[in-house]
Design a protein around this motif. Structure first.
Motif, PDB file in Angstrom:
ATOM      1  N   ALA A  13       0.823  -1.200   0.000  1.00 54.72           N
ATOM      2  CA  ALA A  13       0.000   0.000   0.000  1.00 54.72           C
ATOM      3  C   ALA A  13       0.861   1.256   0.000  1.00 54.72           C
ATOM      4  N   LYS A  14       0.463   2.224  -0.810  1.00 50.98           N
ATOM      5  CA  LYS A  14       1.188   3.479  -0.858  1.00 50.98           C
ATOM      6  C   LYS A  14       0.928   4.272   0.408  1.00 50.98           C
ATOM      7  N   TYR A  15       2.005   4.791   1.002  1.00 46.10           N
ATOM      8  CA  TYR A  15       1.852   5.531   2.254  1.00 46.10           C
ATOM      9  C   TYR A  15       1.352   6.943   1.963  1.00 46.10           C
ATOM     10  N   ILE A  16       0.252   7.319   2.593  1.00 48.00           N
ATOM     11  CA  ILE A  16      -0.302   8.658   2.469  1.00 48.00           C
ATOM     12  C   ILE A  16      -0.385   9.256   3.863  1.00 48.00           C
ATOM     13  N   GLU A  17       0.296  10.363   4.070  1.00 44.02           N
ATOM     14  CA  GLU A  17       0.319  11.004   5.387  1.00 44.02           C
ATOM     15  C   GLU A  17      -1.103  11.372   5.790  1.00 44.02           C
ATOM     16  N   PRO A  18      -1.622  10.819   6.890  1.00 42.48           N
ATOM     17  CA  PRO A  18      -2.998  11.123   7.284  1.00 42.48           C
ATOM     18  C   PRO A  18      -3.139  12.537   7.821  1.00 42.48           C
ATOM     19  N   VAL A  19      -4.305  13.119   7.584  1.00 40.55           N
ATOM     20  CA  VAL A  19      -4.637  14.411   8.171  1.00 40.55           C
ATOM     21  C   VAL A  19      -5.355  14.122   9.474  1.00 40.55           C
ATOM     22  N   MET A  20      -4.732  14.435  10.599  1.00 38.99           N
ATOM     23  CA  MET A  20      -5.288  14.026  11.885  1.00 38.99           C
ATOM     24  C   MET A  20      -5.525  15.221  12.796  1.00 38.99           C
ATOM     25  N   HIS A  21      -6.673  15.193  13.471  1.00 37.20           N
ATOM     26  CA  HIS A  21      -6.989  16.170  14.513  1.00 37.20           C
ATOM     27  C   HIS A  21      -6.997  15.440  15.847  1.00 37.20           C
ATOM     28  N   GLN A  22      -6.363  16.037  16.836  1.00 33.90           N
ATOM     29  CA  GLN A  22      -6.248  15.403  18.142  1.00 33.90           C
ATOM     30  C   GLN A  22      -6.859  16.298  19.215  1.00 33.90           C
ATOM     31  N   GLU A  23      -7.767  15.721  20.000  1.00 31.25           N
ATOM     32  CA  GLU A  23      -8.361  16.434  21.139  1.00 31.25           C
ATOM     33  C   GLU A  23      -7.948  15.703  22.409  1.00 31.25           C
ATOM     34  N   LEU A  24      -6.986  16.256  23.115  1.00 31.64           N
ATOM     35  CA  LEU A  24      -6.413  15.610  24.290  1.00 31.64           C
ATOM     36  C   LEU A  24      -7.367  15.683  25.477  1.00 31.64           C
ATOM     37  N   LEU A  25      -7.601  14.533  26.094  1.00 33.90           N
ATOM     38  CA  LEU A  25      -8.423  14.477  27.302  1.00 33.90           C
ATOM     39  C   LEU A  25      -7.573  14.284  28.547  1.00 33.90           C
ATOM     40  N   TYR A  37      -2.677   8.133  28.947  1.00 32.72           N
ATOM     41  CA  TYR A  37      -2.997   9.051  27.858  1.00 32.72           C
ATOM     42  C   TYR A  37      -4.393   8.734  27.337  1.00 32.72           C
ATOM     43  N   THR A  38      -5.189   9.765  27.098  1.00 35.88           N
ATOM     44  CA  THR A  38      -6.498   9.597  26.460  1.00 35.88           C
ATOM     45  C   THR A  38      -6.726  10.781  25.525  1.00 35.88           C
ATOM     46  N   ALA A  39      -7.144  10.489  24.301  1.00 32.10           N
ATOM     47  CA  ALA A  39      -7.388  11.564  23.331  1.00 32.10           C
ATOM     48  C   ALA A  39      -8.365  11.088  22.267  1.00 32.10           C
ATOM     49  N   LYS A  40      -9.098  12.032  21.710  1.00 35.62           N
ATOM     50  CA  LYS A  40      -9.968  11.765  20.571  1.00 35.62           C
ATOM     51  C   LYS A  40      -9.176  12.040  19.295  1.00 35.62           C
ATOM     52  N   HIS A  41      -9.084  11.059  18.429  1.00 35.26           N
ATOM     53  CA  HIS A  41      -8.358  11.198  17.168  1.00 35.26           C
ATOM     54  C   HIS A  41      -9.355  11.180  16.010  1.00 35.26           C
ATOM     55  N   THR A  42      -9.181  12.111  15.089  1.00 31.63           N
ATOM     56  CA  THR A  42      -9.993  12.145  13.875  1.00 31.63           C
ATOM     57  C   THR A  42      -9.063  12.180  12.677  1.00 31.63           C
ATOM     58  N   LEU A  43      -9.219  11.215  11.763  1.00 30.16           N
ATOM     59  CA  LEU A  43      -8.381  11.142  10.571  1.00 30.16           C
ATOM     60  C   LEU A  43      -9.256  11.298   9.338  1.00 30.16           C
ATOM     61  N   LEU A  50     -16.059   6.143  31.660  1.00 30.19           N
ATOM     62  CA  LEU A  50     -14.728   6.737  31.760  1.00 30.19           C
ATOM     63  C   LEU A  50     -14.646   8.020  30.938  1.00 30.19           C
ATOM     64  N   ILE A  51     -15.233   8.008  29.746  1.00 26.29           N
ATOM     65  CA  ILE A  51     -15.238   9.197  28.883  1.00 26.29           C
ATOM     66  C   ILE A  51     -16.004  10.337  29.550  1.00 26.29           C
ATOM     67  N   ILE A  52     -17.146  10.018  30.147  1.00 27.07           N
ATOM     68  CA  ILE A  52     -17.943  11.041  30.840  1.00 27.07           C
ATOM     69  C   ILE A  52     -17.146  11.660  31.984  1.00 27.07           C
ATOM     70  N   GLU A  53     -16.469  10.815  32.751  1.00 27.38           N
ATOM     71  CA  GLU A  53     -15.665  11.315  33.879  1.00 27.38           C
ATOM     72  C   GLU A  53     -14.559  12.244  33.401  1.00 27.38           C
ATOM     73  N   LEU A  54     -13.886  11.858  32.317  1.00 30.98           N
ATOM     74  CA  LEU A  54     -12.761  12.648  31.813  1.00 30.98           C
ATOM     75  C   LEU A  54     -13.217  13.948  31.165  1.00 30.98           C
ATOM     76  N   ASN A  55     -14.479  14.002  30.728  1.00 33.33           N
ATOM     77  CA  ASN A  55     -14.996  15.220  30.090  1.00 33.33           C
ATOM     78  C   ASN A  55     -15.565  16.219  31.088  1.00 33.33           C
ATOM     79  N   LYS A  56     -15.620  15.831  32.348  1.00 33.24           N
ATOM     80  CA  LYS A  56     -16.140  16.744  33.362  1.00 33.24           C
ATOM     81  C   LYS A  56     -15.207  17.941  33.530  1.00 33.24           C
TER      82      LYS A  56
END
Length: 306
Positions: free
Chosen positions: A2-14, A34-40, A138-144
């Protein structure tokens, strides 16, 4: 390759805990590192990587193909992946048009051997629902907005550890009663779907989507539980219905062919003979003769009568 394509990623650190916190309570495993929301976005591919801690990826949106320790898995929203310490994993999107969203949890379970949970990697949607419930809390607790309740976090991490230990014991057993029950329920749902669409043209993908599994995963579970592949079971039910129509109706073979969704009488006859060792016409004549019944056979069947 597979050809490597640099992903466009957004990171929201929790969470990004200090790996060596001064707080002694925080320092006691299990610890959330470490906990974070990743969007590619786009047609991305992530190169092979390995970490030092147990890592969970809880997929929120999109589809992915993962290679974990040399084994291929397909994932979708609701699935959870477990990456063990020092085990290589990589991945790529299977649908570039839909952004891929996941939440990453990196956990330090202390001095547990890296191969402790070697039998479990992928939790498809629907499997082990309590694990998802724990992660959701766990997600609810970390988002408080207020200070994180460390005692609650510890108890949730211990619950995750307990669930993994229990699942490891199940996965290492040849047959697990609870797993059999889960598989039986899935297959029952699939069977009902097949029966309801017996006269339609339904694919393996459509069957799998109905019970929210990948085609390969669904096919494996169905055959292991029923002894038939999904496609073979579908044909078997069609042939069972064909037998009834041949014996208890005045419909021609052409009409039966159309009613059961076959593309041609030749296709239907070939499949019928494969299951019954007789052509549809011979099956009808032979069985009706045994019962002392006669039925008019139309020349529209396009099969020589004598």
């Amino acid at each position: 390759m597979a050809k490597y394509i640099e992903p466009v990623m957004h990171q929201e650190l929790l969470v990004a805990y200090d790996k060596h916190p001064a707080d002694l309570f925080q320092n006691i495993p299990p610890r959330l590192i470490y906990t974070a929301k990743h969007t590619l976005h786009g047609n991305w591919y992530v190169k092979p990587v390995k970490g030092h801690y147990y890592c969970f990826s809880y997929i929120q949106q999109g589809n992915v193909t993962m290679i974990v320790d040399g084994k291929k898995h397909t994932g979708q929203a609701g699935d959870i992946f477990l990456y063990q310490p020092n085990k290589i994993h990589s991945g790529k999107t299977t649908n570039p048009l839909v952004p891929y969203k996941t939440i990453i949890f990196q956990i330090d379970f202390g001095n547990i051997k890296s191969h402790f949970f070697q039998n479990i990697t992928h939790f498809p949607s629907g499997l082990l629902p309590h694990l998802r419930e724990v992660f959701e809390i766990l997600i609810i607790e970390l988002n408080k907005k207020e200070k994180v309740d460390q005692l609650m976090i510890k108890s949730l991490l211990l619950e995750i550890f307990y669930l993994l230990v229990a699942e490891e014991k199940k996965a290492s057993a040849d047959v697990v009663d609870s797993q059999k029950g889960y598989y039986f329920t899935l297959c029952l749902k699939a069977k009902n779907y097949i029966k309801e669409n017996l006269t339609e043209k339904i694919s393996l993908k459509m069957m799998a989507e109905h019970i929210h599994l990948s085609p390969s995963r669904f096919s494996h579970i169905f055959k292991m539980t029923t002894g038939y592949s999904p496609q073979r079971y579908f044909l078997k039910l069609k042939m069972d219905e064909a037998q009834k129509l041949l014996l208890y109706s005045h419909k021609t073979i052409t009409q039966i062919t159309d009613e059961l969704g076959f593309t041609s009488i030749h296709h239907f006859s070939r499949i019928f003979k494969e299951f019954n060792n007789q052509s549809p016409l011979k099956y009808r004549l032979y069985n009706l003769a045994r019962k002392g019944k006669r039925i008019a056979i139309s020349s529209k069947d396009k099969i020589p009568l004598i």
